[in-house]
Scaffold this active site. Structure first.
Site, PDB file in Angstrom:
ATOM      1  N   ARG A 164       1.133  -8.399  10.532  1.00 16.50           N
ATOM      2  CA  ARG A 164      -0.254  -7.891  10.622  1.00 16.50           C
ATOM      3  C   ARG A 164      -0.967  -8.473  11.847  1.00 16.50           C
ATOM      4  O   ARG A 164      -2.152  -8.825  11.777  1.00 16.50           O
ATOM      5  CB  ARG A 164      -1.052  -8.223   9.358  1.00 16.50           C
ATOM      6  CG  ARG A 164      -0.565  -7.543   8.111  1.00 16.50           C
ATOM      7  CD  ARG A 164      -0.704  -6.024   8.199  1.00 16.50           C
ATOM      8  NE  ARG A 164      -0.545  -5.417   6.897  1.00 16.50           N
ATOM      9  CZ  ARG A 164       0.641  -5.110   6.356  1.00 16.50           C
ATOM     10  NH1 ARG A 164       1.759  -5.330   7.015  1.00 16.50           N
ATOM     11  NH2 ARG A 164       0.694  -4.556   5.161  1.00 16.50           N
ATOM     12  N   SER A 257      -5.424  -3.946   1.705  1.00 16.97           N
ATOM     13  CA  SER A 257      -5.289  -5.380   1.409  1.00 16.97           C
ATOM     14  C   SER A 257      -6.373  -6.142   2.139  1.00 16.97           C
ATOM     15  O   SER A 257      -6.539  -5.971   3.344  1.00 16.97           O
ATOM     16  CB  SER A 257      -3.945  -5.906   1.899  1.00 16.97           C
ATOM     17  OG  SER A 257      -2.886  -5.247   1.270  1.00 16.97           O
ATOM     18  N   GLU A 360      -7.699  -9.889   6.257  1.00 19.81           N
ATOM     19  CA  GLU A 360      -6.896  -8.979   7.056  1.00 19.81           C
ATOM     20  C   GLU A 360      -7.772  -8.025   7.892  1.00 19.81           C
ATOM     21  O   GLU A 360      -7.480  -7.809   9.066  1.00 19.81           O
ATOM     22  CB  GLU A 360      -5.984  -8.194   6.099  1.00 19.81           C
ATOM     23  CG  GLU A 360      -4.626  -7.899   6.654  1.00 19.81           C
ATOM     24  CD  GLU A 360      -4.385  -6.421   6.691  1.00 19.81           C
ATOM     25  OE1 GLU A 360      -4.371  -5.879   7.797  1.00 19.81           O
ATOM     26  OE2 GLU A 360      -4.223  -5.817   5.622  1.00 19.81           O
TER      27      GLU A 360
HETATM   28  N1  EPU Z   1       0.604  -9.003  -7.822  1.00 17.07           N
HETATM   29  C1  EPU Z   1       0.031  -9.519  -8.953  1.00 17.07           C
HETATM   30  N2  EPU Z   1      -1.277  -9.214  -9.220  1.00 17.07           N
HETATM   31  C2  EPU Z   1      -2.012  -8.419  -8.410  1.00 17.07           C
HETATM   32  C3  EPU Z   1      -1.428  -7.905  -7.242  1.00 17.07           C
HETATM   33  C4  EPU Z   1      -0.105  -8.203  -6.962  1.00 17.07           C
HETATM   34  O1  EPU Z   1       0.654 -10.243  -9.705  1.00 17.07           O
HETATM   35  O2  EPU Z   1      -3.179  -8.182  -8.725  1.00 17.07           O
HETATM   36  C5  EPU Z   1       2.017  -9.262  -7.532  1.00 17.07           C
HETATM   37  C6  EPU Z   1       2.851  -7.997  -7.731  1.00 17.07           C
HETATM   38  O3  EPU Z   1       3.265  -7.856  -9.062  1.00 17.07           O
HETATM   39  C7  EPU Z   1       4.011  -8.243  -6.796  1.00 17.07           C
HETATM   40  C8  EPU Z   1       3.402  -9.055  -5.673  1.00 17.07           C
HETATM   41  O4  EPU Z   1       2.177  -9.585  -6.168  1.00 17.07           O
HETATM   42  O5  EPU Z   1       5.004  -9.014  -7.410  1.00 17.07           O
HETATM   43  C9  EPU Z   1       3.172  -8.242  -4.402  1.00 17.07           C
HETATM   44  O6  EPU Z   1       2.358  -7.102  -4.674  1.00 17.07           O
HETATM   45  P1  EPU Z   1       2.605  -5.689  -3.958  1.00 17.07           P
HETATM   46  O7  EPU Z   1       4.030  -5.296  -4.150  1.00 17.07           O
HETATM   47  O8  EPU Z   1       1.570  -4.744  -4.433  1.00 17.07           O
HETATM   48  O9  EPU Z   1       2.454  -5.951  -2.415  1.00 17.07           O
HETATM   49  P2  EPU Z   1       1.451  -6.894  -1.596  1.00 17.07           P
HETATM   50  O10 EPU Z   1       2.243  -8.016  -1.016  1.00 17.07           O
HETATM   51  O11 EPU Z   1       0.280  -7.262  -2.431  1.00 17.07           O
HETATM   52  C10 EPU Z   1       1.791  -5.744   0.711  1.00 17.07           C
HETATM   53  C11 EPU Z   1       0.918  -5.225   1.818  1.00 17.07           C
HETATM   54  C12 EPU Z   1       0.413  -3.817   1.499  1.00 17.07           C
HETATM   55  C13 EPU Z   1       1.630  -2.916   1.296  1.00 17.07           C
HETATM   56  C14 EPU Z   1       2.478  -3.495   0.158  1.00 17.07           C
HETATM   57  C15 EPU Z   1       3.753  -2.728  -0.028  1.00 17.07           C
HETATM   58  C16 EPU Z   1      -0.123  -7.132   2.892  1.00 17.07           C
HETATM   59  C17 EPU Z   1      -1.378  -7.918   3.118  1.00 17.07           C
HETATM   60  N3  EPU Z   1      -0.210  -6.108   2.053  1.00 17.07           N
HETATM   61  O12 EPU Z   1       0.964  -5.916  -0.439  1.00 17.07           O
HETATM   62  O13 EPU Z   1      -0.300  -3.353   2.627  1.00 17.07           O
HETATM   63  O14 EPU Z   1       1.233  -1.592   0.980  1.00 17.07           O
HETATM   64  O15 EPU Z   1       2.856  -4.861   0.476  1.00 17.07           O
HETATM   65  O16 EPU Z   1       4.633  -2.992   1.020  1.00 17.07           O
HETATM   66  O17 EPU Z   1       0.891  -7.452   3.495  1.00 17.07           O
HETATM   67  C18 EPU Z   1      -2.488  -3.211   3.588  1.00 17.07           C
HETATM   68  O18 EPU Z   1      -2.099  -3.969   4.462  1.00 17.07           O
HETATM   69  O19 EPU Z   1      -3.663  -2.750   3.573  1.00 17.07           O
HETATM   70  C19 EPU Z   1      -1.593  -2.869   2.492  1.00 17.07           C
HETATM   71  C20 EPU Z   1      -1.989  -2.136   1.457  1.00 17.07           C
END
Ligand code: EPU
Length: 364
Positions: A164, A257, A360
């Site tokens: 990012r 995010s 972010e």
């Molecule tokens: N989780 C929780 N509780 C929550 C949210 C997440 O326990 O309220 C856990 C999920 O169960 C999972 C882990 O955290 O095990 C990661 O969650 P998720 O798979 O939704 O992905 P993320 O790491 O939160 C990132 C990107 C997103 C992208 C997704 C999918 C960043 C900052 N965010 O989110 O990007 O869509 O992976 O690849 O890297 C964005 O940048 O705006 C964005 C949406």
């Protein structure tokens, strides 16, 4: 080039925050950028480039000149034996580019479906989702220098992509502190507040392989029994996963995010796991460990909470949302409310885990 004074920005940012631009310039073609540089003296006037407004928090009326990027165009630039090189105007919607390339039979962007925002914003934060980042498909870009009005090109190395992150997120050094003409994009030299990206080129490899490492996609393979999905199938899956997890900004204002996933050392991670055995963590190639910021925020009890008119999305704690009326100038969330909530979240995550979350979106 169209110049507007006291222009409303509420419909130009995905949070739906009501703010105005003192001066807004609509850029419809590349020549508009050099014209704006000359006529508005951008070499001595601060400016801010606005794409789809899906990664910004406006904390008040915007005094720097707002350059609204509206340059369009999608074309195949070259078909080499190894890849299709496509070029898109910075003002195209990112998702439209993804859908267009797939319709042409050029796979490679399907994991990045439905990411809000414009093509020009994609390299700034090196957008990424479901195991693919922009840098994996990036070829080069054209930008115009806001100081000189000159166009220049950057390749991937010159963009200095990180998680990012890119050269476009880092401020240029103060005049006289090195980095003279022609040094565009060298590592360590920031182009924030200076470069206006006008066109982005992507290389979509003919030797396409599906990227299915991400857990949510593996689940889809398992559920459907499709072990070898084509790009169209992955596109549909990614659209379905995103729609289920992330709020539609047209309905519920948000900027995706709100925090980056933090990285810690293996040693720090061991300490945290000893206290929080369920913590979600991913080992990185360089030995560091990435933690899921959404999990950290959720563990602190923030999911579904509201403070003022800013809230934490109930299905994904990493997303802050507008709980006011995003179509009303007076009843919509303010940037101040969003930042107050963000700071409260940062404090509680720091107090419990000793980890400083980094926002972010760009805060203006
Ligand atoms: N989780 C929780 N509780 C929550 C949210 C997440 O326990 O309220 C856990 C999920 O169960 C999972 C882990 O955290 O095990 C990661 O969650 P998720 O798979 O939704 O992905 P993320 O790491 O939160 C990132 C990107 C997103 C992208 C997704 C999918 C960043 C900052 N965010 O989110 O990007 O869509 O992976 O690849 O890297 C964005 O940048 O705006 C964005 C949406």
């Amino acid at each position: 080039m169209l110049v507007e004074k006291n222009a409303p920005l509420q419909n130009a940012n995905s949070f739906g925050i009501a703010a105005r631009a003192h001066t807004l310039v609509r850029l419809r073609e590349e020549g508009d950028v050099s014209r704006a540089v000359a006529e508005l003296r951008l070499d001595r006037t601060p400016f801010f480039v606005l794409g789809g407004g899906s990664n910004v928090v406006l904390t008040g009326d915007v005094k720097p000149v707002v350059l609204k990027m509206e340059i369009k165009g999608l074309r195949l630039l070259e078909a080499t034996p190894r890849a299709w090189i496509v070029e898109a105007g910075a003002g195209e919607l990112w998702h439209d580019l993804v859908a267009w390339t797939l319709a042409q039979g050029w796979p490679g962007l399907e994991n990045l479906a439905l990411i809000p925002g414009t093509v020009g914003a994609a390299p700034v934060q090196n957008i990424g989702a479901y195991g693919v980042e922009l840098q994996d498909r990036f070829h080069s870009l054209t930008a115009v220098d806001g100081l000189t009005g000159q166009a220049f090109e950057l390749d991937a190395a010159q963009c200095a992509f990180g998680y990012r992150d890119s050269v476009f997120k880092h401020a240029a050094p103060v005049a006289g502190e090195g980095a003279g003409e022609g040094a565009h994009g060298q590592r360590g030299m920031g182009l924030a507040g200076r470069a206006v990206i006008t066109r982005v080129r992507l290389a979509l490899p003919r030797a396409w392989r599906p990227a299915l490492e991400y857990l949510d996609l593996q689940k889809k393979c398992h559920e459907t029994g499709i072990a070898q999905p084509d790009a169209r199938q992955i596109f549909d899956w990614v659209c379905a996963i995103r729609s289920a997890k992330l709020p539609d900004p047209a309905v519920l204002g948000n900027a995706g995010s709100f925090f980056k996933n933090p990285t810690v050392t293996a040693e720090q991670c061991r300490d945290i796991i000893a206290r929080e055995p369920r913590i979600v963590h991913y080992p990185m190639a360089d030995g560091s460990i990435k933690l899921a910021a959404g999990w950290l925020i959720d563990a602190c009890g923030w999911r579904g909470k509201t403070v003022g008119r800013a809230g934490v999305y109930e299905k994904q704690a990493l997303v802050l949302v507008n709980r006011g009326d995003r179509h009303s100038e007076r009843r919509s969330v303010t940037g101040g409310e969003v930042m107050t909530l963000a700071r409260a979240i940062q404090t509680s995550v720091y107090e419990r885990f000793g980890i400083q979350l980094e926002p972010e979106p760009v805060v203006v």
